[in-house]
Design a protein around this motif. Structure first.
Motif, PDB file in Angstrom:
ATOM      1  N   TYR A 110       8.581  -8.631  -0.711  1.00 56.05           N
ATOM      2  CA  TYR A 110       8.591  -7.408   0.090  1.00 56.05           C
ATOM      3  C   TYR A 110       9.676  -7.473   1.147  1.00 56.05           C
ATOM      4  CZ  TYR A 110       7.260  -4.176   3.824  1.00 56.05           C
ATOM      5  OH  TYR A 110       7.276  -3.200   4.799  1.00 56.05           O
ATOM      6  N   ASP A 162       2.824  -2.833  -2.786  1.00 54.17           N
ATOM      7  CA  ASP A 162       1.537  -2.698  -2.102  1.00 54.17           C
ATOM      8  C   ASP A 162       1.132  -4.066  -1.584  1.00 54.17           C
ATOM      9  OD1 ASP A 162      -1.087  -2.369  -1.266  1.00 54.17           O
ATOM     10  OD2 ASP A 162      -1.597  -0.983  -2.893  1.00 54.17           O
ATOM     11  N   LEU A 163       1.154  -4.239  -0.267  1.00 55.12           N
ATOM     12  CA  LEU A 163       0.901  -5.548   0.322  1.00 55.12           C
ATOM     13  C   LEU A 163      -0.562  -5.952   0.243  1.00 55.12           C
ATOM     14  CD1 LEU A 163       3.283  -5.335   3.422  1.00 55.12           C
ATOM     15  CD2 LEU A 163       3.747  -6.143   1.117  1.00 55.12           C
ATOM     16  N   ASP A 164      -1.435  -5.007  -0.108  1.00 54.45           N
ATOM     17  CA  ASP A 164      -2.857  -5.318  -0.265  1.00 54.45           C
ATOM     18  C   ASP A 164      -3.178  -5.849  -1.661  1.00 54.45           C
ATOM     19  OD1 ASP A 164      -3.375  -4.435   2.323  1.00 54.45           O
ATOM     20  OD2 ASP A 164      -3.698  -2.366   1.664  1.00 54.45           O
ATOM     21  N   ARG A 181       6.456   2.405   9.228  1.00 56.12           N
ATOM     22  CA  ARG A 181       5.283   2.083   8.415  1.00 56.12           C
ATOM     23  C   ARG A 181       5.496   0.797   7.627  1.00 56.12           C
ATOM     24  NH1 ARG A 181       1.501   6.139   7.313  1.00 56.12           N
ATOM     25  NH2 ARG A 181       1.994   8.176   8.220  1.00 56.12           N
ATOM     26  N   LYS A 182       4.512  -0.065   7.648  1.00 54.67           N
ATOM     27  CA  LYS A 182       4.550  -1.283   6.862  1.00 54.67           C
ATOM     28  C   LYS A 182       4.185  -0.977   5.418  1.00 54.67           C
ATOM     29  CE  LYS A 182       2.686  -5.997   6.832  1.00 54.67           C
ATOM     30  NZ  LYS A 182       1.786  -6.965   7.526  1.00 54.67           N
ATOM     31  N   GLY A 183       4.863  -1.631   4.497  1.00 54.54           N
ATOM     32  CA  GLY A 183       4.615  -1.386   3.086  1.00 54.54           C
ATOM     33  C   GLY A 183       5.535  -0.315   2.539  1.00 54.54           C
ATOM     34  N   ALA A 184       5.468  -0.103   1.235  1.00 52.00           N
ATOM     35  CA  ALA A 184       6.369   0.840   0.568  1.00 52.00           C
ATOM     36  C   ALA A 184       5.813   2.248   0.580  1.00 52.00           C
ATOM     37  CB  ALA A 184       6.620   0.395  -0.865  1.00 52.00           C
ATOM     38  N   GLN A 185       6.713   3.194   0.347  1.00 55.16           N
ATOM     39  CA  GLN A 185       6.358   4.595   0.140  1.00 55.16           C
ATOM     40  C   GLN A 185       6.945   5.038  -1.195  1.00 55.16           C
ATOM     41  OE1 GLN A 185       8.285   3.934   3.328  1.00 55.16           O
ATOM     42  NE2 GLN A 185       6.285   3.120   3.921  1.00 55.16           N
ATOM     43  N   ASP A 232       1.964   7.056   0.336  1.00 56.91           N
ATOM     44  CA  ASP A 232       1.859   5.609   0.431  1.00 56.91           C
ATOM     45  C   ASP A 232       1.497   5.072  -0.946  1.00 56.91           C
ATOM     46  OD1 ASP A 232      -0.900   5.946   0.046  1.00 56.91           O
ATOM     47  OD2 ASP A 232      -1.409   5.566   2.144  1.00 56.91           O
ATOM     48  N   ASN A 269      10.168   0.683   0.792  1.00 58.59           N
ATOM     49  CA  ASN A 269       9.910   0.938   2.206  1.00 58.59           C
ATOM     50  C   ASN A 269      11.106   1.661   2.808  1.00 58.59           C
ATOM     51  OD1 ASN A 269      10.266  -0.598   5.266  1.00 58.59           O
ATOM     52  ND2 ASN A 269       8.402   0.527   4.820  1.00 58.59           N
ATOM     53  N   ASP A 312       7.266  -6.031  -4.598  1.00 62.04           N
ATOM     54  CA  ASP A 312       5.968  -6.069  -3.917  1.00 62.04           C
ATOM     55  C   ASP A 312       5.832  -4.778  -3.117  1.00 62.04           C
ATOM     56  OD1 ASP A 312       3.577  -6.683  -2.801  1.00 62.04           O
ATOM     57  OD2 ASP A 312       4.262  -8.457  -1.721  1.00 62.04           O
TER      58      ASP A 312
END
Length: 627
Positions: free
Chosen positions: A596, A403-405, A458-462, A473, A453, A401
């Motif tokens: 995530y 992209d949390l969007d 920062r929240k979410g992956a890079q 991002d 991540n 997971d």
């Protein structure tokens, strides 16, 4: 009424999925002596109650064991023991506490008296002249609830694109306390190289003992000198003037299963797919083209997948530049049976040429059954093509997971764009349906790429990739400077963000060096990959396994950084556990969870698993590790 109906539907959708068979592990307790004190870690199981707590005990010499914690430990499962006397032999063990009731001992770990500080566990290898340790895998080979090691020993090795004679691949098995278990030699009719010998270690039949599975040929010899096929046959092209000198393009091909306890051959079947037309495996993937010299025909990958949502199947795969075949097998009652075969057949098929130097297994459509993400395409649990993106061949692949969007899992990968082909060198798409979320590096050949991540702010992956100096991002926006390495990842420090593993060192993004494994070396040239990185001991952080520089031992490193985060062992997340099974395949890639993990993560979902009863007469024998 509407909300009650929604809750009922949610309950029904969760309850209809059967439980996956998983390993019945012990607590994996480990102690590391560091600067005069001791760091203790142990695992939470995926089936543990949320309110399960622990008591930690230490027994010093002949003295009575004492409890080290004042209150039952209900949070993170690590402890720094600064009061133990290093001049005494010390043994640590844990007991579980549920609703005030304490259980019996659940594993132990001993460090001898007057032991020096040592940041790794040593597994001394049985030497094979001319060979060094390479990739390895883990499985419970004797039913004691602890992982054992299966190491691929390599002599002279050659890539498919090169001619020449190689040494036969050899596999050895060891317990974590360094006991040698068995050795298997695949023989002269299996060529040695990163793309030839993919090996799977997993409990396929649910008896609590892992099997060892790989492609075999005439002359493969098990631990008890049982031979596959006809040992007198030599299918190696030994003509130095031949364009395929040293290659093996004739003769029967087999798939064999070996007993993890003994290394004894259990069963052998014909390999699927057989070679067929040597020129029938080319296409438009990656560099395109075709050949009759064994380059495209002998490109193999493999994995384990829960195709029925309950039992693990082994999937052996051939080809990814053009024709691609995935063959799923079930193992039961000592026999292999074909489950299904996916075959793209020719280069005009939209699924041809979409493969990768690796693969990933995940439940992309949330139906409780696994799919196989094979680079730029996905094969459903029933062996039918689910989708193909058309982005062709690449060298790296990451699925979790990211992209949390976006609901569900996503796929990040990089691609070879060369020899007149066109397209993006970087792609990011939905794992469920292949919907493209962003692309980059148009018409550029991108060789390395990573996504997870890594920035704890920062929240979410890079994500980042070779050829670009930037960190992005998961929308494709530049957010900073890329790390200096683009290879592996590891959970090592106290937060849930990932650290950067490269060669024999671990870095924290924007914070510098955390750890260096002095005297140890990585594998696979510039890929700089570990022998294995996986959560095999202690709490949820990952161990790093490397070979020593003199190739005489394997070294298992475990973090000594405290954490306040309680998390069940990653090995009880099915997607992560299957990632460990395929980590040795092709160009090794780091494992990922099905959920995530990173800054501001939610509690990990409870895995829908059932722990298989361990069938062993050894009982809960105390294992003494030596640090």
């Amino acid at each position: 009424m509407k909300n009650r109906l929604l809750l009922l539907l949610l309950f029904f959708s969760c309850s209809i999925f059967a439980q996956r068979q998983m390993e019945n592990l012990d607590r994996g307790i480990i102690a590391v002596k560091d600067k005069g004190q001791f760091f203790i870690g142990w695992r939470v199981l995926g089936t543990d109650a949320d309110d399960l707590a622990f008591n930690l005990y230490r027994k010093s010499g002949a003295k009575k064991a004492i409890k080290l914690n004042d209150k039952a430990i209900s949070g993170a499962t690590n402890f720094v023991d600064s009061k133990a006397n290093p001049q005494e032999e010390n043994t640590w063990f844990v007991k579980t506490v549920l609703k005030g009731k304490e259980t019996d001992t659940q594993g132990s770990f001993t460090i001898p008296a007057a032991s020096p500080d040592k940041d790794y566990l040593s597994i001394v290898l049985k030497p094979v002249e001319g060979y060094i340790p390479n990739d390895l895998s883990v499985g419970d080979l004797n039913g004691d609830g602890r992982y054992d090691l299966i190491v691929h020993m390599t002599g002279k090795s050659l890539d498919n694109s090169f001619k020449g004679i190689t040494d036969p691949p050899i596999f050895q098995a060891y317990t974590l306390d360094g006991k040698f278990l068995w050795q298997i030699c695949l023989g002269k009719n299996i060529r040695e190289g990163a793309h030839y010998t993919q090996f799977m270690v997993y409990d396929l039949d649910g008896d609590g003992i892992s099997e060892f599975v790989c492609k075999t040929a005439d002359g493969t010899t098990d631990s008890q000198n049982n031979v596959v096929g006809d040992a007198s046959k030599d299918w190696v092209d030994r003509d130095p003037n031949s364009p395929v000198f040293g290659k093996i393009l004739k003769g029967p091909e087999y798939l064999s299963v070996f007993d993890g306890r003994t290394g004894k051959l259990i069963t052998t079947v014909d390999y699927i797919a057989q070679r067929g037309d040597l020129a029938g495996w080319g296409g438009h993937g990656g560099s395109g083209g075709n050949d009759t010299k064994g380059n495209r025909i002998d490109r193999f990958t493999a994995c384990i997948a829960y195709l029925d949502g309950i039992h693990p199947s082994v999937v052996m795969c051939r080809g990814y530049y053009g024709r691609t075949v995935l063959a799923a097998w079930d193992f039961k009652n000592g026999k292999l049976t074909s489950r299904w075969v996916f075959d793209s057949k020719d280069a005009e098929n939209p699924y041809s040429g979409m493969g990768n130097h690796g693969l990933t297994v995940a439940d992309v459509d949330a139906d409780g059954k696994d799919e196989i993400i094979y680079g730029s395409m996905c094969v459903d649990d029933n062996g039918q093509g689910l989708y193909t993106t058309g982005f062709r061949h690449g060298d790296a692949l990451h699925v979790t997971d990211l992209d949390l969007d976006v609901p569900g899992l996503e796929v990040f990968g990089i691609h070879e764009i060369e020899n007149g082909t066109t397209g993006p060198g970087v792609t990011f798409f939905s794992a469920a349906d292949g919907k493209v979320l962003f692309t980059d590096s148009l018409d550029k050949d991108v060789g390395r790429g990573v996504a997870d991540n890594i920035d704890p702010t920062r929240k979410g992956a890079q994500c980042w990739w070779s050829g670009s100096p930037d960190l992005h991002d998961m929308k494709g926006n530049v957010i900073g400077k890329a790390p200096t390495s683009t290879n592996f990842l590891i959970y090592w420090d106290g937060d849930t963000s990932r650290e950067l593993l490269n060669a024999n060192y671990i870095d924290k993004y924007n914070a510098g060096r955390l750890f260096t494994a002095s005297g140890a070396a990585s594998n696979n040239g510039t890929k700089s990959t570990p022998a294995l990185s996986a959560d095999i001991l202690g709490d949820w952080r990952e161990e790093l396994i490397l070979r020593s520089e003199d190739n005489k031992e394997l070294r298992i490193y475990s973090t000594t950084i405290p954490t306040e985060i309680r998390q069940y062992t990653l090995m009880h997340d099915p997607q992560y556990r299957l990632s460990i099974a395929w980590q040795n395949v092709g160009y090794n890639q780091p494992p990922h969870t099905s959920f995530y993990m990173g800054k501001d993560m939610k509690p990990a979902p409870k895995p829908n698993i059932i722990l298989m009863k361990v069938q062993s007469d050894k009982g809960a024998k105390v294992l003494e590790e030596r640090f």
